[in-house]
Design an enzyme around this catalytic site. Sequence first.
Site, PDB file in Angstrom:
ATOM      1  CD  GLU A  85      46.981  54.577  63.238  1.00 41.85           C
ATOM      2  OE1 GLU A  85      47.280  53.863  62.269  1.00 41.85           O
ATOM      3  OE2 GLU A  85      47.199  54.278  64.419  1.00 41.85           O
TER       4      GLU A  85
ATOM      5  CE  LYS B  76      53.223  48.769  61.079  1.00 38.96           C
ATOM      6  NZ  LYS B  76      53.612  47.897  62.193  1.00 38.96           N
TER       7      LYS B  76
ATOM      8  CB  VAL C 297      51.459  57.236  64.379  1.00 41.50           C
ATOM      9  CG1 VAL C 297      51.829  58.601  64.952  1.00 41.50           C
ATOM     10  CG2 VAL C 297      50.252  56.661  65.109  1.00 41.50           C
TER      11      VAL C 297
ATOM     12  CE  LYS D 180      51.276  48.284  70.607  1.00 36.08           C
ATOM     13  NZ  LYS D 180      51.136  49.451  69.777  1.00 36.08           N
TER      14      LYS D 180
ATOM     15  CB  SER E  34      57.764  53.001  66.536  1.00 31.02           C
ATOM     16  OG  SER E  34      56.883  53.461  65.550  1.00 31.02           O
TER      17      SER E  34
ATOM     18  CG  ASP F 169      61.345  47.079  66.541  1.00 34.01           C
ATOM     19  OD1 ASP F 169      60.990  48.198  66.101  1.00 34.01           O
ATOM     20  OD2 ASP F 169      60.659  46.048  66.393  1.00 34.01           O
TER      21      ASP F 169
END
Length: 323
Positions: A31, A94, A114, A169, A148, A146
């Site tokens: 990526e 992005k 990703v 993370k 992803s 939120d």
Amino acid sequence: MTNFSENPSHLKIKFKLHDSLATGLPVVALESTLISHGLPWPDNLETALACEDAVHTAGALPATVSIIDGVIHIGSSQELLERLARNKQADIQKASRRDIPAIMATGATAATTVSATAFLARSAGIRFMATGGIGGVHRGAGQTFDISCDLAELGRAGQPMALVCSGVKSILDIPATLEKLETLGVPVVGYQTREFPAFTEFSSGLLLDHSVGEPELAARIFSIHELLDMPTMMLFAQPCSSDLSLDVDLAEKARVQALSEAASQGITGKAITPFLLGRISQLTLGQSLRVNKQLIINNAATAGQIAAAYSRLSQRQADQRTP
Ligand code: PSU
Ligand code: MN
């Protein structure tokens, strides 16, 4: 392949990759958001080049994915990697999966997350991919929603694909992310670990049901996933090296401060992940950056080894079938 691949004005596949894709030789997609938005210059270019080298050394071909002036690029020249890394007027967007049509239609340039990388690479027939950490469920997602798009892509029906990463993370909600992966039916296999890694921290304390120690077994698991036509991606979760792992207290302090700054500055949506990564790197005096680089390169190497082992396995199976 989907129909965009039949239109050369929409797609550029690096010359060297054509034969490998046609004959089933190992290819690993990489990526590009981590280059343009995840790491600072010049560490980002160094890391991107080192990832490509690591994939080569493992016996596979690297294919860094991006959208340049509206054209999908599968595989990047050094020049192109540098353009992404310099992100000069901060004009590189992005792109997650849903951004792709608008970016192409307007001739814009974007690094792929990703979710976008997996979507595009899979359409070009690539089965393996590497990244640092995937996006996941953010803390407080109960209110903000939120989560992803990476998770949606991992669980999406389609041609199976294997992704090597270092978990998520600890700025995210790790247990909730693992639960979501379970709901989506995404297999999560520890690579040389029994715990789900927490990106720049060696462990999250969360145990996994499956783990492998070497590329051959990983390739076998993936080939069965494929044989059964499992309609999801598969995750191989590899920790950072234990001697580089961030000190837990330092990481926790940086995390708390970065999250509270993001809240007070009203940073949300796609800006939040790059903001938190950058602040944590500053607050840990570059320690997180060092680990971040190491784990990304290591994941690229492992994805290359698994891709190469998968090709050998497929070849052996084809040989057995021919009388
Ligand atoms: N995690 C990192 N570094 C990154 C990213 C995630 O440690 O650069 C990037 C990846 O491209 C990932 C994306 O796909 O952030 C997820 O963004 P979001 O959280 O906005 O979905
Ligand atoms: Mn988000």
